[in-house]
Design an enzyme around this catalytic site. Structure first.
Site, PDB file in Angstrom:
ATOM      1  N   HIS A 128      15.299   7.566  -4.009  1.00 45.35           N
ATOM      2  CA  HIS A 128      13.965   7.338  -4.576  1.00 45.35           C
ATOM      3  C   HIS A 128      13.680   8.517  -5.522  1.00 45.35           C
ATOM      4  CE1 HIS A 128       9.507   7.209  -4.433  1.00 45.35           C
ATOM      5  NE2 HIS A 128       9.596   5.997  -3.916  1.00 45.35           N
ATOM      6  N   ASP A 186      15.554  11.786   3.787  1.00 46.70           N
ATOM      7  CA  ASP A 186      14.325  11.082   3.414  1.00 46.70           C
ATOM      8  C   ASP A 186      14.263   9.838   4.296  1.00 46.70           C
ATOM      9  OD1 ASP A 186      12.559   9.259   2.355  1.00 46.70           O
ATOM     10  OD2 ASP A 186      13.292   9.403   0.293  1.00 46.70           O
ATOM     11  N   GLN A 225      11.842   5.096   4.628  1.00 50.42           N
ATOM     12  CA  GLN A 225      12.129   3.678   4.799  1.00 50.42           C
ATOM     13  C   GLN A 225      12.806   3.392   6.142  1.00 50.42           C
ATOM     14  OE1 GLN A 225      10.767   0.702   3.316  1.00 50.42           O
ATOM     15  NE2 GLN A 225      10.956   2.232   1.704  1.00 50.42           N
ATOM     16  N   LYS A 273       4.102   3.726   5.593  1.00 46.75           N
ATOM     17  CA  LYS A 273       5.244   2.820   5.695  1.00 46.75           C
ATOM     18  C   LYS A 273       5.487   2.411   7.148  1.00 46.75           C
ATOM     19  CE  LYS A 273       6.818   3.678   1.278  1.00 46.75           C
ATOM     20  NZ  LYS A 273       7.912   4.363   0.613  1.00 46.75           N
ATOM     21  N   CYS A 291      10.965   2.803  -8.092  1.00 50.42           N
ATOM     22  CA  CYS A 291      11.128   4.274  -8.106  1.00 50.42           C
ATOM     23  C   CYS A 291      12.572   4.674  -7.878  1.00 50.42           C
ATOM     24  CB  CYS A 291      10.239   4.955  -7.072  1.00 50.42           C
ATOM     25  SG  CYS A 291       8.494   4.681  -7.316  1.00 50.42           S
TER      26      CYS A 291
HETATM   27  C1  LIG Z   1       8.099   5.258  -0.230  1.00 49.28           C
HETATM   28  C2  LIG Z   1       9.288   6.138  -0.302  1.00 49.28           C
HETATM   29  C3  LIG Z   1       9.185   7.468  -0.712  1.00 49.28           C
HETATM   30  C4  LIG Z   1       7.893   8.082  -1.163  1.00 49.28           C
HETATM   31  O1  LIG Z   1       6.939   8.061  -0.149  1.00 49.28           O
HETATM   32  P1  LIG Z   1       5.420   8.384  -0.467  1.00 49.28           P
HETATM   33  O2  LIG Z   1       4.716   7.860   0.733  1.00 49.28           O
HETATM   34  O3  LIG Z   1       5.066   7.623  -1.726  1.00 49.28           O
HETATM   35  O4  LIG Z   1       5.287   9.843  -0.639  1.00 49.28           O
HETATM   36  C5  LIG Z   1      10.324   8.236  -0.719  1.00 49.28           C
HETATM   37  N1  LIG Z   1      11.508   7.728  -0.355  1.00 49.28           N
HETATM   38  C6  LIG Z   1      11.649   6.459   0.051  1.00 49.28           C
HETATM   39  C7  LIG Z   1      13.005   5.971   0.470  1.00 49.28           C
HETATM   40  C8  LIG Z   1      10.549   5.621   0.086  1.00 49.28           C
HETATM   41  O5  LIG Z   1      10.690   4.353   0.485  1.00 49.28           O
END
Ligand SMILES: *Cc1c(COP(=O)(O)O)cnc(C)c1O
Length: 413
Positions: free
Chosen positions: A129, A206, A209, A232, A371
Site C-alpha cells: 500500500h 503492515d 488488511q 478495518k 493505493c
Molecule cells: C488500509 C490500509 C492501509 C492504510 O490504513 P489507514 O487506516 O488508511 O491508515 C495500509 N496498508 C494496508 C494493507 C491497508 O489495507
C-alpha cells in the site's frame, strides 16, 4: 451454489447488529462490498461514543478526578484488548495511533531516522500500500539509504527466491504487508521474519488488511513491528495501533513532542521522556475512538475470528466461481492463499464506469488503484474493480453483485 450450511456463523444475527445494513441506496438494499477500504461498525461500537461522552468524557492520564480515572481505565483497557488480539507480550508494547498510516510513519520517523543511513537497505515488496512505500521514500531522500523491492509474479505472489537473494548484510529492515489490500494475497510473513532476522534485519508488518481476517500472534510471527487500523476491524476511523518489541521501542527516540510523552520539561536541563508506550503518544489521543476500537475487537472475539474467516473464505470462493462465468472478466490476483478480496477487470468496460453503474443497484465496490499503483502497474492494469468481504456479507448479496455486474457490463459494451 456454494454450501454455507456447515459454517458456524449466524449471519442473520450478525447483520442485525449493524444498523447501516438496513439502509437503501438508490431504492435498493445496500450491498456493502467495500470492506477492505473501511468496514461497518456494530451497534456496540456505535454505542461506545454515546456512553463515553455521556458518562466519562475527560482527558486521560492527567486528572485525579473520577471522570479522568474512568476515561483512563477505559483507554488502557482497550490497550489490553488490542494486546490480547495480537498476542503481544506486554500492553506497553501497544502504541495507539490514528491508524496504520500513522503507525508506519512512526516507525520511519523514529526508528528509521535514528538507524538508517547511506549504504543501508530497506526491503519493501511490490504488493505494498502507498502508506508502506511513501514514508520510506520520504526518509530515503533525506538519509540516503536504498529501497529495494521484492518482486511479485503474475498471480500476485511474492517471489521468495528473489527475497532471499535481496537480503544481505546491508539490509536493515523488511517492511511488508501481511495481506495485500489490492489483491488479497496472504504473505508468508513468519518465514520472511525468520529470514530477515538471519541477516540481522528487523521486520515491520503492515497488518491493516490481516487484522480483520487472520489470527495474529506477533510473537509467533517474529514481528518486530506490526501495524493495524481500527476501521478495518469493525471499529471507528481515527484509531489504530503499532506493536513494537519493548527493547526496540525503549531505544527509539520520540517522534512527536508534546504533552503526555514527557517525564519532565525544563529550559535548564534536558527534557526527559515518559516510558513506553506514552513516549510515543504525544498530545490528547482520540480517546473515544480508542475505547471503541477495543469494543470492536471484543465484538470480533465474541463472534469468533475463525468463524468469520471461514465464512469470508466461502464467500470469496462463491464470488470467484460466479464471476468466472462472465465473458471477458479477468481476476487480478490469483494467489493460492488469499483473504477476502476479489479484484478484477473486464474487457470493453472501464472499472470506473462499472463502479458508478453498479452503485445504482445498491452495490458498493471499490474501483481504482487501491493505493497500490506500483502493484497494479506490475499486474499490467491501472485500475481494477474490487469486491471485499466481511462477516455480515451473504451469498445472496454476492449473487446481487454478480447479477448487477452482468447488467452493467451489457450496458457498457
Ligand atoms: C488500509 C490500509 C492501509 C492504510 O490504513 P489507514 O487506516 O488508511 O491508515 C495500509 N496498508 C494496508 C494493507 C491497508 O489495507
Amino acid at each position: 451454489m456454494t454450501n454455507f450450511s456447515d459454517l458456524l456463523l449466524d449471519v442473520a444475527r450478525v447483520r442485525s447488529e449493524f444498523p447501516i445494513l438496513e439502509r437503501e441506496v438508490h431504492g435498493k438494499p445496500l450491498v456493502y462490498l467495500d470492506n477492505a477500504a473501511t468496514c461497518q461498525t456494530p451497534q456496540s461500537v456505535i454505542d461506545t461514543f454515546d456512553d463515553y461522552y455521556r458518562q466519562m468524557n475527560s482527558n486521560i492520564h492527567r486528572g485525579l478526578h473520577s471522570l479522568a480515572d474512568e476515561a483512563t481505565a477505559a483507554f488502557e483497557n482497550a490497550r489490553e484488548t488490542v494486546r490480547g488480539y495480537i498476542n503481544a507480550g506486554e500492553s506497553r508494547e501497544v502504541i495507539f495511533t490514528r491508524g496504520t498510516t500513522e503507525a508506519l510513519n512512526l516507525v520511519a520517523q523514529s526508528w528509521g531516522r535514528a538507524n538508517l543511513a547511506a549504504g543501508d537497505e530497506v526491503l519493501i515488496s511490490h504488493l505494498e500500500h502507498h502508506s508502506n512505500i511513501v514514508p520510506w521514500q520520504l526518509l530515503a531522500a533525506e538519509r540516503g539509504f536504498t529501497i529495494k523491492v521484492i518482486p511479485v509474479d503474475e498471480r500476485g505472489v511474492l517471489d521468495m527466491d528473489a527475497y532471499r537473494d535481496l537480503l544481505n548484510e546491508r539490509t536493515r529492515l523488511v517492511a511488508v504487508n501481511h495481506v495485500s489490500n489490492a489483491l488479497g494475497t496472504i504473505n508468508p510473513v513468519k518465514e520472511m521474519a525468520s529470514l530477515a532476522h538471519q541477516h540481522g534485519a528487523l521486520i515491520l508488518i503492515d497488518g491493516a488488511q490481516a487484522a480483520p481476517h487472520l489470527a495474529i500472534d506477533v510473537q509467533d510471527l517474529g514481528a518486530d513491528f506490526y501495524a493495524l487500523s481500527a476501521h478495518k476491524v469493525y471499529g471507528p476511523t481515527g484509531a489504530g495501533a503499532l506493536y513494537g518489541r519493548a527493547e526496540l521501542l525503549e531505544e527509539m527516540p520520540p517522534w512527536q513532542g508534546g504533552g503526555e510523552m514527557i517525564a519532565s520539561v525544563s529550559f535548564e536541563v534536558p527534557t526527559t521522556f515518559a516510558a513506553i508506550p506514552h513516549k510515543f503518544e504525544a498530545g490528547t489521543p482520540a480517546i473515544a475512538e480508542v475505547v471503541a476500537f477495543g469494543r470492536a475487537i471484543e465484538w470480533v472475539n465474541r463472534i469468533g475470528l475463525a468463524h468469520i474467516a471461514a465464512w469470508e473464505s466461502r464467500l470469496l470462493e462463491h464470488a470467484t466461481s460466479a464471476v468466472s462465468t462472465i465473458d471477458g472478466l479477468r481476476i487480478i490476483g490469483t494467489a493460492p492463499q488469499k483473504a477476502g478480496v476479489l479484484s478484477f477487470v473486464v474487457d470493453g468496460a472501464h472499472s470506473q464506469d462499472i463502479g458508478l453503474l453498479i452503485d445504482q443497484f445498491g452495490v458498493a465496490i471499490r474501483t481504482g488503484h487501491h493505493c497500490a499503483q506500483p502493484l497494479l502497474a506490475r499486474m499490467g492494469v491501472d485500475a481494477t474493480c474490487r469486491a471485499s468481504f466481511a462477516a455480515y456479507n451473504t451469498p445472496e448479496e454476492v449473487d446481487v453483485f454478480v447479477d448487477g455486474l452482468r447488467h452493467v457490463i451489457n450496458m457498457l459494451r
